[in-house]
Design a protein around this motif. Structure first.
Motif, short mmCIF file in Angstrom:
data_model
loop_
_atom_site.label_atom_id
_atom_site.label_comp_id
_atom_site.label_asym_id
_atom_site.label_seq_id
_atom_site.Cartn_x
_atom_site.Cartn_y
_atom_site.Cartn_z
N ASP A 1 -2.69 -13.96 7.43
CA ASP A 1 -2.77 -14.77 8.82
C ASP A 1 -4.33 -14.56 9.19
N ASP A 2 -4.73 -15.72 9.66
CA ASP A 2 -6.22 -15.77 10.06
C ASP A 2 -6.95 -15.05 10.89
N ILE A 3 -6.04 -14.16 11.52
CA ILE A 3 -6.84 -13.25 12.66
C ILE A 3 -7.52 -12.17 11.95
N PRO A 4 -9.03 -12.03 12.19
CA PRO A 4 -9.81 -10.89 11.36
C PRO A 4 -9.06 -9.47 11.74
N TYR A 5 -8.85 -9.01 10.39
CA TYR A 5 -8.09 -7.69 10.26
C TYR A 5 -9.17 -6.45 10.09
N SER A 6 -9.49 -6.10 11.14
CA SER A 6 -10.45 -4.70 11.03
C SER A 6 -9.94 -3.55 10.95
N SER A 7 -10.59 -2.89 9.71
CA SER A 7 -9.91 -1.54 9.15
C SER A 7 -11.02 -1.05 8.21
N CYS B 1 0.90 -1.20 0.02
CA CYS B 1 0.01 0.09 -0.11
C CYS B 1 0.90 1.26 0.09
N SER B 2 0.34 2.27 -0.50
CA SER B 2 1.11 3.54 -0.74
C SER B 2 1.11 4.33 0.66
N ASP B 3 1.89 5.15 0.65
CA ASP B 3 2.04 6.33 1.76
C ASP B 3 0.75 6.97 2.26
N ASP B 4 -0.07 7.32 1.19
CA ASP B 4 -1.50 7.97 1.40
C ASP B 4 -2.05 7.20 1.95
N LEU B 5 -2.49 6.10 1.43
CA LEU B 5 -3.63 5.14 1.85
C LEU B 5 -3.13 4.65 3.21
N THR B 6 -1.97 4.23 3.41
CA THR B 6 -1.83 3.75 4.78
C THR B 6 -1.79 4.84 5.75
N HIS B 7 -1.11 5.92 5.74
CA HIS B 7 -1.36 7.09 6.80
C HIS B 7 -2.86 7.07 7.16
N LYS B 8 -3.65 7.03 6.00
CA LYS B 8 -4.95 7.23 6.34
C LYS B 8 -5.80 6.20 6.94
N PHE B 9 -5.43 5.04 6.66
CA PHE B 9 -6.21 3.99 7.54
C PHE B 9 -5.32 3.39 8.61
N LYS B 10 -4.00 3.64 8.47
CA LYS B 10 -3.43 2.74 9.72
C LYS B 10 -2.57 3.68 10.54
N GLY B 11 -1.71 4.42 10.09
CA GLY B 11 -0.99 5.44 10.68
C GLY B 11 0.38 5.76 10.08
N PHE B 12 1.13 6.67 10.75
CA PHE B 12 2.52 7.18 10.04
C PHE B 12 3.60 5.84 9.89
N THR B 13 4.35 5.93 8.81
CA THR B 13 5.35 4.58 8.67
C THR B 13 6.73 5.28 8.93
N VAL B 14 7.65 4.55 9.26
CA VAL B 14 8.92 4.74 9.44
C VAL B 14 9.49 4.85 8.02
N MET B 15 9.27 4.09 7.21
CA MET B 15 9.86 3.94 5.74
C MET B 15 8.71 4.40 4.84
N ASN B 16 9.52 5.07 3.71
CA ASN B 16 8.34 5.68 2.90
C ASN B 16 7.92 4.60 1.78
N GLU B 17 6.91 4.83 0.92
CA GLU B 17 6.51 3.75 0.09
C GLU B 17 7.73 3.39 -0.95
N THR B 18 8.46 4.06 -1.26
CA THR B 18 9.62 3.50 -2.17
C THR B 18 10.48 2.87 -1.51
N GLU B 19 10.74 3.18 -0.23
CA GLU B 19 11.86 2.09 0.35
C GLU B 19 11.03 0.70 0.54
N ARG B 20 9.91 0.81 0.94
CA ARG B 20 9.02 -0.49 1.36
C ARG B 20 8.72 -1.15 -0.04
N TYR B 21 8.77 -0.50 -1.12
CA TYR B 21 8.76 -1.29 -2.41
C TYR B 21 9.86 -2.06 -2.69
#
Length: 328
Positions: A130-136, A74-94
């Motif tokens: 993983d089988d744990i329900p992911y609520s978001s 997922c991109s930075d915009d989508l991640t920051h919107k639904f989960k929170g701030f990331t340490v690595m930016n999207e390019t580094e994660r790709y």
């Protein structure tokens, strides 16, 4: 053999040449269809990529005998919107995902919720998570419709490691990391550290350096003392060996049965023999001697009959001299 990172999905065409037919999990486990691999999809944020991420992707890759693993990030915009701030930016994660050995293809700017259009576009057979329900995003489980469609394959989480755990460690030891980076040349502005905290961290670094120097001196002192003790032990041992050798040589020379005693006895015997030679045998000739008188030394004066006059004394001396001539 892997010689290049995994390609991005928007830079390559789909490798499936056969028509995409719906498969069951049982069919996929048997290795069918034989003309193409089973396309498995796994998605996530993959911030601070770690061993837990890699193990999940390994499980997704090895679910079926012949599989092709697509990973959505997922991109930075989508991640920051639904989960929170990331340490690595999207390019580094790709890029982190591209260099994982289990990944065959990376999908950038992956959707938060999988749609039928997305599944059809990438010809996805199964989704691994993983089988744990992911609520978001207002849903109790974003994979609920995938599970209902029979396309969900569970993987196991790795306990003891997660992105949240790593961030917690950094926050817990923030002062240590801030001091370390200041020491490495980062500025207080880059670390978002106030002026007062910067001075405090630098002072703590100086204190730590002094402690390290004292510790090194103590260790070197202990090492020196140990070497001195070791050398002292060796010297004492050598001194004892030399002492025993010296005592043995002394006793061998001056002991009750030593060589010095034997040599002294031999020399004593020679000296006694020199001072008192053996008597001549009876058959050897003897010198003529008057039997009526025994020789007397010239300095012995007869006290019984002292000379009555000087003339008598001179006569006595002349007679003594005549006696000496007779013995000669």
């Amino acid at each position: 053999t892997l010689t290049a990172p995994a390609p991005f999905a928007d830079e390559t065409s789909c490798q499936c040449k056969a028509p995409h037919e719906k498969l069951t999990i049982a069919q996929a486990r048997l290795g069918t269809p034989v003309d193409r691999p089973v396309r498995v999809y796994a998605d996530g944020i993959f911030d601070l990529f770690h061993a837990g991420h890699a193990r999940a992707l390994m499980q997704a890759k090895t679910l079926f005998p012949n599989s092709y693993l697509l990973v959505g990030v997922c991109s930075d915009d989508l991640t920051h919107k639904f989960k929170g701030f990331t340490v690595m930016n999207e390019t580094e994660r790709y890029e982190a995902l591209r260099h994982c050995r289990y990944v065959d293809e990376v999908i950038r700017d992956a959707p938060w919720t999988l749609t039928p259009e997305f599944l059809e576009k990438h010809k996805i057979d199964f989704v691994a998570h993983d089988d744990i329900p992911y609520s978001s995003a207002g849903s109790d489980d974003v994979y609920k419709h995938i599970k209902e469609a029979g396309m969900f394959v569970p993987t196991q989480r790795t306990e003891g490691i997660s992105t949240s755990d790593i961030i917690t460690r950094i926050v817990r030891d923030y002062d240590v990391y801030a001091r370390r980076n200041l020491q490495r040349g980062y500025t207080a502005k880059e670390l978002n550290v106030s002026f007062i905290n910067e001075k405090k961290y630098r002072f703590q670094n100086q204190v730590d350096k002094m402690k390290e120097k004292v510790k090194n001196v103590e260790e070197k002192s202990k090492e020196f003392v140990y070497k001195v003790e070791e050398k002292s032990h060796d010297l004492i041992q050598k001194w004892e060996e030399k002492s025993r050798e010296f005592i043995g040589n002394f006793l061998e020379l001056f002991g009750p049965d030593g060589a010095w005693k034997q040599m002294f006895q031999e020399r004593s015997g020679r000296m006694l023999q020199a001072f008192s030679p053996r008597q001549s045998p009876n058959s050897s000739p003897t010198r003529g001697r008057s039997p009526s008188r025994s020789p007397s030394p010239p300095w012995v004066i007869n006290k019984t009959s002292p000379p009555s006059s000087p003339k008598a004394a001179s006569a006595s001396l002349s007679s003594m001299s005549e006696g000496d001539e007779d013995e000669k």
